[in-house]
Write a protein that holds these residues in place. Sequence first.
Motif, PDB file in Angstrom:
ATOM      1  N   ASP A 195      10.567 -14.623  -3.596  1.00  0.00           N
ATOM      2  CA  ASP A 195      11.184 -13.759  -4.602  1.00  0.00           C
ATOM      3  C   ASP A 195      10.137 -13.253  -5.591  1.00  0.00           C
ATOM      4  OD1 ASP A 195      13.623 -14.317  -3.409  1.00  0.00           O
ATOM      5  OD2 ASP A 195      14.046 -16.011  -4.764  1.00  0.00           O
ATOM      6  N   GLU A 236       7.947 -10.635  -4.034  1.00  0.00           N
ATOM      7  CA  GLU A 236       8.593  -9.321  -3.992  1.00  0.00           C
ATOM      8  C   GLU A 236       8.334  -8.545  -5.291  1.00  0.00           C
ATOM      9  OE1 GLU A 236      13.034  -8.554  -3.030  1.00  0.00           O
ATOM     10  OE2 GLU A 236      12.194  -9.830  -1.430  1.00  0.00           O
ATOM     11  N   LYS A 251       0.532  -5.689  -0.619  1.00  0.00           N
ATOM     12  CA  LYS A 251       1.319  -5.885   0.619  1.00  0.00           C
ATOM     13  C   LYS A 251       0.476  -6.182   1.852  1.00  0.00           C
ATOM     14  CE  LYS A 251       5.407  -3.043  -0.215  1.00  0.00           C
ATOM     15  NZ  LYS A 251       4.805  -2.362  -1.397  1.00  0.00           N
TER      16      LYS A 251
END
Lengths: 148, 148, 77, 77
Positions: free
Chosen positions: C31, C34, C44
Motif C-alpha cells: 500500500d 503504491e 515503478k
Amino acid sequence: MKDKKPMKSVFKEGAITSEFIGNSIYKHQTKTSIGAHNIFLGQVRADDIDGKIVSAIEYTAYEDMANQKFHEIRESAFEKFELTCMHIYHSLGTVKAGEICLFVFVSSPRRKVVFEALEYIVEAIKADVPVFGKEIFEDESHQWKVNS
Amino acid sequence: MKDKKPMKSVFKEGAITSEFIGNSIYKHQTKTSIGAHNIFLGQVRADDIDGKIVSAIEYTAYEDMANQKFHEIRESAFEKFELTCMHIYHSLGTVKAGEICLFVFVSSPRRKVVFEALEYIVEAIKADVPVFGKEIFEDESHQWKVNS
Amino acid sequence: MHINIKYFGQIAEITQKEAETLEFSGNLVSDLLEVLNSKYENLKNKDFKVAQNQELVSFETELSGQDIALLPPFAGG
Amino acid sequence: MHINIKYFGQIAEITQKEAETLEFSGNLVSDLLEVLNSKYENLKNKDFKVAQNQELVSFETELSGQDIALLPPFAGG
C-alpha cells in the motif's frame, strides 16, 4: 596481462614479513583488471606437545625438486583458473612461532575464481612439495612435522 | 582467545591501504595458536563499459542496518567455524580503480576452516549487506553497480 | 501513522531525497509503495527491496514499524 | 652404476649425511633400499618416499636415473 614469469625460486631465507606482504599487495594496485585477491598465510603455531612448546620450525627442502613442483602447481593453476596473477613464497631456515612461513597470493577479475584457485594451490603445496619441518621445542629438543 | 568484540562499525572512509592490511597481519603474530590466515581483498576494477572506463566507485550504505548485518555474519561465522579471529572492513565514499574497498581476514589453528569461513563470509557480505556502489566513469557520468 | 522512509543509491536519485516522513493509513508495505509509485513516477521500473526496521520484508508484509527503507541492488565489496 | 643418493629431514638424521654416491648393480628401487636398510639400521621403521630424477616413484620402479632421494613426510606451509 598474465604474470607468467620464467621459473624462479619460491624460497626465502627466514620468515616472510608483514611488510613484504603489504608491499606485494601494494604492487597490485596498478593492475586495474583485478577485482578480487585471495591470500593464504601459513603461520608457525606454538603447539603444546606433551607439555613442550614449539618455539620455531626449521625448514629444509629438496630445493630443485620443490621449485619444479611449485612451477608445475603454478602452471596447472593458470590452466585451470582464470587468474591475473599468482605468487608463492615459502620460508627456508628458522621461522619462529607467530611468524609466517608460507604466502600464497592469487588475483582475478572475479571472486569465485580466487577462492577455488587458492585452496587448490595450498593443498597441492602441502601434498606435493618436498619441504621438511623440524619443530624446535623451547628446551631445544625437536620432532619432525607432518602435514595433516 | 576468541576475539569477539562488541559491535563496532565495519566502515572506513575511503580506500583501505596496503599498509593497514600489512599492519593488521603484523598484529596477529602474537597469537601463536594461529596456523592459517586467509584474506580476501575486493579491489575496484577499471571496467570498460561500452567504451567508458570506470575510474572510481562511490560507496554509500544504510549504515545502521549494514553494521547489524555485518554483526550477524560475524556471529554466525564464529558459530559455524572454529575461528581464532575475524576482521571485516568496508570502504565508504570514493575508492579509485586499483584501490581496495573490502578487507576480510580470518584466522584459525587449521587451514581447512579458514577457506570455508572466508568464502562464507564474503558471499554473505555480497548478498546481505545494504551497500551501494556508484561507478564513476572518466567522463564523470555514472552507473549503479550490481553484485553478480 | 508517521512513517520514516529512507532512500538509497539509484532510488535516492529518483526521489531526489535521502529520507522523508509520510503520514499514512494503509496496512501493507505494498500500500505504501503504491503511494510512492504515484509520487515518484520513475520508481515503478526500478529494482529494489524493502527493509522494515532494518530487516528485509516482502511487499505483502504488514506495516508495523516506523522505519522503512527502499534498497536498490546491493553492491558491497 | 653410480647412484647419487640424497637424504632429507629425519632420514638425514639417521644416515648422518645429506648425500652420498654408491656403486650399485641392482635393478629396482627396492633393491637399492635393501642395501640402504642394511647400511642404516634405523631406516627400516621410517616413513619415506623415493624420488628418482625429482619425480616420486614406487619402490617397484626400475632404477633408471642417477639421482635418488629419500623423502620423509612433507611438511610445507
